[in-house]
Structure formats: C-alpha cells, structure tokens
Write a protein that holds these residues in place. Sequence first.
Motif, PDB file in Angstrom:
ATOM      1  N   VAL A   1       0.816  -1.210   0.000  1.00 21.91           N
ATOM      2  CA  VAL A   1       0.000   0.000   0.000  1.00 21.91           C
ATOM      3  C   VAL A   1       0.853   1.264   0.000  1.00 21.91           C
ATOM      4  CG1 VAL A   1      -1.544   1.404   1.442  1.00 21.91           C
ATOM      5  CG2 VAL A   1      -2.101  -0.978   0.969  1.00 21.91           C
ATOM      6  N   LEU A   2       1.900   1.297   0.818  1.00 23.61           N
ATOM      7  CA  LEU A   2       2.712   2.507   0.923  1.00 23.61           C
ATOM      8  C   LEU A   2       3.395   2.839  -0.400  1.00 23.61           C
ATOM      9  CD1 LEU A   2       3.786   4.818   2.609  1.00 23.61           C
ATOM     10  CD2 LEU A   2       5.638   3.330   3.383  1.00 23.61           C
ATOM     11  N   ILE A   3       4.013   1.841  -1.027  1.00 22.41           N
ATOM     12  CA  ILE A   3       4.705   2.101  -2.295  1.00 22.41           C
ATOM     13  C   ILE A   3       3.720   2.490  -3.379  1.00 22.41           C
ATOM     14  CG2 ILE A   3       4.672  -0.346  -2.955  1.00 22.41           C
ATOM     15  CD1 ILE A   3       7.392   2.290  -3.786  1.00 22.41           C
TER      16      ILE A   3
ATOM     17  N   VAL B   1      -4.968   4.867   4.847  1.00 27.31           N
ATOM     18  CA  VAL B   1      -4.815   3.416   4.900  1.00 27.31           C
ATOM     19  C   VAL B   1      -3.477   3.007   5.500  1.00 27.31           C
ATOM     20  CG1 VAL B   1      -3.795   3.089   2.611  1.00 27.31           C
ATOM     21  CG2 VAL B   1      -5.249   1.303   3.575  1.00 27.31           C
ATOM     22  N   THR B   2      -2.444   3.848   5.353  1.00 29.89           N
ATOM     23  CA  THR B   2      -1.134   3.483   5.898  1.00 29.89           C
ATOM     24  C   THR B   2      -0.966   3.892   7.351  1.00 29.89           C
ATOM     25  OG1 THR B   2      -0.226   5.548   4.997  1.00 29.89           O
ATOM     26  CG2 THR B   2       0.052   3.556   3.676  1.00 29.89           C
ATOM     27  N   THR B   3      -1.795   4.825   7.825  1.00 24.34           N
ATOM     28  CA  THR B   3      -1.619   5.350   9.178  1.00 24.34           C
ATOM     29  C   THR B   3      -2.728   4.941  10.141  1.00 24.34           C
ATOM     30  OG1 THR B   3      -0.532   7.280   8.216  1.00 24.34           O
ATOM     31  CG2 THR B   3      -1.184   7.443  10.520  1.00 24.34           C
ATOM     32  N   PHE B   4      -3.977   4.879   9.667  1.00 22.88           N
ATOM     33  CA  PHE B   4      -5.102   4.662  10.578  1.00 22.88           C
ATOM     34  C   PHE B   4      -5.884   3.385  10.327  1.00 22.88           C
ATOM     35  CE2 PHE B   4      -4.438   9.271  10.727  1.00 22.88           C
ATOM     36  CZ  PHE B   4      -4.326   9.439  12.098  1.00 22.88           C
TER      37      PHE B   4
ATOM     38  N   LEU C   1     -11.921   3.882   4.232  1.00 23.83           N
ATOM     39  CA  LEU C   1     -13.289   3.823   3.704  1.00 23.83           C
ATOM     40  C   LEU C   1     -13.912   5.212   3.685  1.00 23.83           C
ATOM     41  CD1 LEU C   1     -15.817   2.238   2.819  1.00 23.83           C
ATOM     42  CD2 LEU C   1     -16.389   1.976   5.245  1.00 23.83           C
ATOM     43  N   MET C   2     -13.698   5.981   4.743  1.00 27.51           N
ATOM     44  CA  MET C   2     -14.252   7.335   4.818  1.00 27.51           C
ATOM     45  C   MET C   2     -13.733   8.193   3.668  1.00 27.51           C
ATOM     46  SD  MET C   2     -16.356   8.802   6.902  1.00 27.51           S
ATOM     47  CE  MET C   2     -16.958  10.367   7.549  1.00 27.51           C
TER      48      MET C   2
ATOM     49  N   ILE D   1      -8.130   1.426  -2.659  1.00 26.51           N
ATOM     50  CA  ILE D   1      -9.525   1.256  -2.243  1.00 26.51           C
ATOM     51  C   ILE D   1      -9.868  -0.229  -2.176  1.00 26.51           C
ATOM     52  CG2 ILE D   1     -11.933   1.642  -2.864  1.00 26.51           C
ATOM     53  CD1 ILE D   1     -11.127   4.280  -4.109  1.00 26.51           C
ATOM     54  N   PHE D   2      -9.507  -0.967  -3.206  1.00 27.60           N
ATOM     55  CA  PHE D   2      -9.795  -2.405  -3.245  1.00 27.60           C
ATOM     56  C   PHE D   2      -9.146  -3.115  -2.057  1.00 27.60           C
ATOM     57  CE2 PHE D   2      -8.763  -6.761  -4.377  1.00 27.60           C
ATOM     58  CZ  PHE D   2      -9.964  -7.235  -4.880  1.00 27.60           C
ATOM     59  N   THR D   3      -7.893  -2.784  -1.776  1.00 28.53           N
ATOM     60  CA  THR D   3      -7.182  -3.423  -0.671  1.00 28.53           C
ATOM     61  C   THR D   3      -7.833  -3.104   0.668  1.00 28.53           C
ATOM     62  OG1 THR D   3      -5.079  -3.340  -1.874  1.00 28.53           O
ATOM     63  CG2 THR D   3      -4.962  -3.597   0.516  1.00 28.53           C
ATOM     64  N   SER D   4      -8.109  -1.808   0.910  1.00 24.85           N
ATOM     65  CA  SER D   4      -8.657  -1.409   2.206  1.00 24.85           C
ATOM     66  C   SER D   4     -10.047  -1.993   2.436  1.00 24.85           C
ATOM     67  CB  SER D   4      -8.713   0.121   2.308  1.00 24.85           C
ATOM     68  OG  SER D   4      -9.558   0.659   1.326  1.00 24.85           O
TER      69      SER D   4
END
Length: 317
Positions: A42-44, A284-287, A293-294, A215-218
């Motif tokens: 996700v980060l990269i 997604v990388t921090t919270f 989703l929000m 989005i798909f991953t989260s």
Amino acid sequence: MSTFWKIFMIPNRNIVYTVPLTILSGLIVGLLFDTSGLRDYVLIVSILMVYPLMIGLKISEIFNLKYIKLINTSLLINFISIPLIAYLLGFMFLRNQPELFAGLAIIALLPTGTMTVAFTLIAKGNVPASLQLTVVGLVIGAILAPWYLLVMVGQFIPIDLMQVFQTIFMVIFIPLIAGLITYYALLTKIPETTFKEKIKPKLPGFTAYGMIYIIFTSISINANRIVSDWHLLLLAVFVLFLFYIAIFSLSYFIGKRFYTRENCISLVYGTALRNLAIGLGLAVTTFGADAALMVALCFLFQQQFAVQFGRIINKSN
C-alpha cells in the motif's frame, strides 16, 4: 489519443462509477478470499499514485504571491473553517467510531483535489489563481496535518506523530521532489507545450489505478467487518453529505461576497475540493480500513458536488 490511451484513461474519466465498482468488487473478493497480503504494497503504491500528480508543478508556483488576498482567504477556510466543520461533525456523529473520525479529519486537512484546476477551467474561473491555491494548500496542509490530527482526534484514537510525519513525507514530499525533478528533466528534452498537450493529460490515469488498488485493498481485507457493521457505511455517507454541503456553501458565500466571479470559482474549487488521492494513501497506511473507507466514499460526493456547483454558477451569470 490512441485507442490504448483511451482505454487506459477510462477509470480516471469515470471516477463516479469506478469507485463504487471498486468498493463492490473489494467486498465480494474480500468475502471469498484472504487479501491481507495486498496491504504490504500500500505505501509504495501510495507514493506511485501521488507521483504523477506532482509532475508539472513549478517551484515558482510555490513562492508566487500574486494572488495573496485570495491565498489568505483560502488558507483561513482550509485550515480554520473546514477543520472546525469536520471536528464538529465528527464530535457529534463519530465519537464512537474513531477511525471514521480520523478519515474525516484527513479529508479536512488536505485541500485541493486532482481536478481543482480542471473544474476551474471548465467553469471559466481564474486558472492561474487556482494553480497557486493548489500548490500552497498542498504544501501547508502537509506541514500542518500531523498537528491538526493530534488536536482533532488525538483524544479518541492514539496518534503516533512520528509515524504520521514519516508517512506524509513519503506520500507527499518524496513524490513532490521526484515530480519536480522529472518535470524539469522532461523540459530539457521536449518543449513545455508538448508536455502540456501530450503528457500531462495522461498522468491522472496512472493515479486512478493506484487509487483503485488502495480502495480495493482497504475494503477487501476488512470485507467481513464491513458487512457485519453495515451501519458504519450509512453513517459515513450521512456525515460526508453534510460535510460537503457545508464546505461548498461556506466557500461560495465568502467567494460571492468578497470576490469577482472568476476568483469566486477559484476559491470554491480551491477549498471545497479535497486531495483524496493523498488522503487515501495517508488514511490506509496510518489509521486503517475505516479511515480509508471514509476517504474512499468522498469520491462518490466530490465530483458530483463540483459538477453541480459549476452548473449553478454558470446559470447565475
């Protein structure tokens, strides 16, 4: 544009359909398969998603103060009024859902979206001023976001300031520096007009695919929880609707009261639109999934509000 590029740009040109289809597919796949391994990238992907948006920015745009009055007004709206609106909505409706609250806070702290200048151009606003608001808002937002997050949601969810700073540096400043280097390197090979006409219009397409991945991953890795807690989705949609109504109304009222039509348009799009691509990567990388989703749901609202505002402003003149 060749057939390949026309097909390649479909997700970016149809965001209003791309996002719900991505959310739906993420839910279905997540219910059937374990997709947790996607989280490792996700980060990269976030860095690569933001990088194309930074290609074409000019150093001179960061320090040009030609539209200082408009810039100051946008800063007051972006970093006082909109965070306050988000905090009030979050405090009223999301105190028991701290990750959703964090997602709303992230949205409120990162102004100007990828389509800010485009919508300003379509509505016949002040495009040079829009560029200025975009660059200044992004840079200041990146600097202030960790502290604002601590104040806004620190009492509801643990905030690791160093992690937030590190994530913002990697998701915003690394792509910013790389984008500046890439842009000026390109100008040594091709004219600026060629870049603007043939390369720049294609760059958002790359960002769209990164957005789809995140989005798909989260969604997929938390599909079971989302389905079991479907009321969270409805709550998020309700809060976001109120949020966008409030910020578009506020920006339009101030713009119409104090500025010309062209500058009013630039002010509205430079404040009411938020940088969802960067916000999604940060969330997604921090919270986590609920925060992501929000932010992801904002794609359902932001473009529609921007289009409707353009229609209203054109009918009123």
